[in-house]
Scaffold this active site. Structure first.
Site: not given
Ligand SMILES: [Zn+2]
Lengths: 135, 377
Positions: B278, B328
């Site tokens: 991440y 995103y």
């Protein structure tokens, strides 16, 4: 930009002693009556022992920079003419970490010794820090 | 090892999608994932959702999306955990299936964050209280992490740049990625400061898009359209504290999450062929590499030098481009890319003989972490 006011403290029954302390030139934090833990953020109960009993105790105002950043991006119009400006986490000698600004220098480093100052902004007094000589 | 598999992944186009809404994107992703899996809508008896930043109904997102899709699920709900939502929801789906609460669960996310003008720049702290000191925006907490990491370990901006450069290179190989023009370390170093020590090219994108991941049992998975991807291991760990914890900026719960995933899968860092870590900001990848045991604490910066996390390197990371360059999607596409790598469907980005993939998620700034180990059947 001065007509756009910057964020000010929201004073509640829970945090009133903290903000009133700053106005009187004292950095008051909660210390648990059950286990002695000095705490920040301001909270209803002790995060260690869940006691609701606490006193407000004046901190020495001494600490060291735990981490430090410089804002270049303008996220709020009230800060448009303040960039670049410092935001830091300071570790008080008594233990708690608090969010603040280190001012009076543009050379802020992790581990730097600092001392609290009390800065009047529109409608409030807030804590900031300045460098101090190590003992 | 669990007997749960991911059998369908779906994603909408990514980027700036005028006219889209969180709902339309979630619907499209669900339909895409169903088609990928070969399942029919009525095979889905669980619906778990992340409302994202633009769904007006927020916590009731599962009701809104479920009505739109005509669902009557055995299991449903929404979770708002930012970039940890995807991993947490897939793990909840796996646990629920193992417990017999449902057989086949769709985990869905849609967000029109780009065209919807989502503000990721609001003040930090409960009640926006840190705005008093000018503490705004998503980058600031990660900048504090980076500042301390640099002070303790000598990590440099050029090392952070290596993460951005690797992600962008991978995105350049991904037709679905939003940012596909390769960049150099010099480009990163020339990009403007956002919150120093983080520059523009240290930051993730803001994107419109939707993603869906369908989870079922290995038994069911074997009869479906795609090669099953086993969730061999999973783990999560969180802190609800910020300033109250001296460890907040060190994010040690990430280590717990990854090592629980290793333990349940029966693997270790040496077994990982490819990793989807991440990356809300470049510094996060360094912490994951350290916490996942690919290098010692403090050595993430030197680990990423020399192309080690690029395709062809020792440990390819974020092979579709990540949050930094693909889109995103708050980590949802990290799961999708992990699935594609294990299926062998990643095209020119395929890591040869990828058998074990680590996928991680982190949300609510530094506070919520999870990890999964994906393998073949
Ligand atoms: Zn106590």
């Amino acid at each position: 930009m001065s007509e756009i006011s910057r964020p000010v403290p929201v004073v509640t029954e829970e945090n009133r002693p903290f903000w009133e302390g700053l106005a009187e030139g004292r950095l008051l934090l909660q210390r648990c009556s059950g286990c002695g833990h000095p705490r920040y953020p301001i909270a209803l109960v002790c995060p260690r022992c869940l006691s609701k009993e606490h006193g407000w105790e004046a901190m020495s105002g001494r600490g060291t920079v735990f981490s430090s950043v410089v804002f270049h991006q303008v996220y709020h119009p009230a800060f448009a003419d303040r960039v670049p400006y410092n935001v830091a986490m300071v570790e008080l000698d008594e233990g708690p970490l608090i969010m603040t600004n280190v001012v009076g220098t543009d050379q802020v480093t992790v581990g730097m010794p600092v001392q609290v100052i009390f800065t009047a902004i529109e409608g409030a007094v807030i804590h900031q820090f300045v460098p101090r000589d190590p003992e | 090892m669990t007997d749960i598999a991911i059998v369908g992944v779906g994603a909408t186009p990514q980027g700036k999608l005028p006219g889209s809404t969180s709902l339309s994107l979630a619907v499209d992703a669900f339909i895409d994932a169903l088609a990928d899996s070969g399942l029919a809508k009525d095979d889905i008896d669980g619906l778990l959702t992340f409302p994202g930043t633009t769904a007006p109904e927020q916590g009731l997102n599962y009701l809104r999306l479920g009505e739109e899709l005509g669902m009557n699920p055995l299991l449903t709900g929404s979770l708002s955990m930012g970039g940890a939502s995807a991993g947490s929801l897939v793990q909840m789906a796996a646990a629920a299936i193992q417990a017999g609460l449902a057989t086949t669960v769709a985990c869905v996310f849609g967000d029109a964050a780009r065209t919807g003008g989502s503000r990721f720049g609001r003040a930090s702290g409960w009640g926006d209280s840190w705005g008093i000191w000018g503490m705004f925006g998503a980058a600031a907490n990660s900048a504090l992490v980076a500042s301390r990491h640099m002070a303790l370990y000598g990590t440099t901006g050029e090392q952070l740049a290596e993460v951005a450069v690797a992600c962008r290179y991978h995105a350049s190989l991904n037709p679905a990625a939003v940012m596909r023009t390769p960049i150099t370390v010099a480009d990163h170093q020339a990009s403007r400061w956002i919150v120093e020590p983080l520059r523009l090219l240290d930051c993730c994108l803001i994107s419109d898009g939707g993603v869906c991941v369908i989870v079922t049992s290995m038994d069911r998975a074997r009869d479906l359209r795609q090669p099953p991807v086993r969730i061999a291991g999973m783990g999560q760990a969180h802190t609800n504290q910020t300033l109250g914890s001296k460890d907040w900026l060190a994010v040690p719960h990430q280590r717990t999450a990854v090592h629980d995933a290793y333990r349940t899968a029966g693997v270790g860092p040496g077994d990982i062929d490819v990793a989807q870590l991440y990356d809300n900001f470049t510094i996060s990848v360094l912490l994951w590499l350290e916490h996942a045991g690919f290098c010692a604490p403090g050595e993430g910066g030197s680990f990423v030098e020399g192309g080690r996390i690029r395709l062809g390197g020792e440990l390819p990371v974020n092979t579709a481009g990540g949050n930094l360059s693909e889109s995103y999607m708050e980590g949802w596409l990290h799961i999708v890319e992990g699935v594609r790598q294990i299926r062998g469907q990643a095209g020119v980005r395929q890591v040869p003989d990828a058998e074990v993939c680590l996928v991680t998620g982190r949300g609510m700034s530094l506070n919520c972490a999870n990890a999964m180990i994906l393998t073949g059947a």
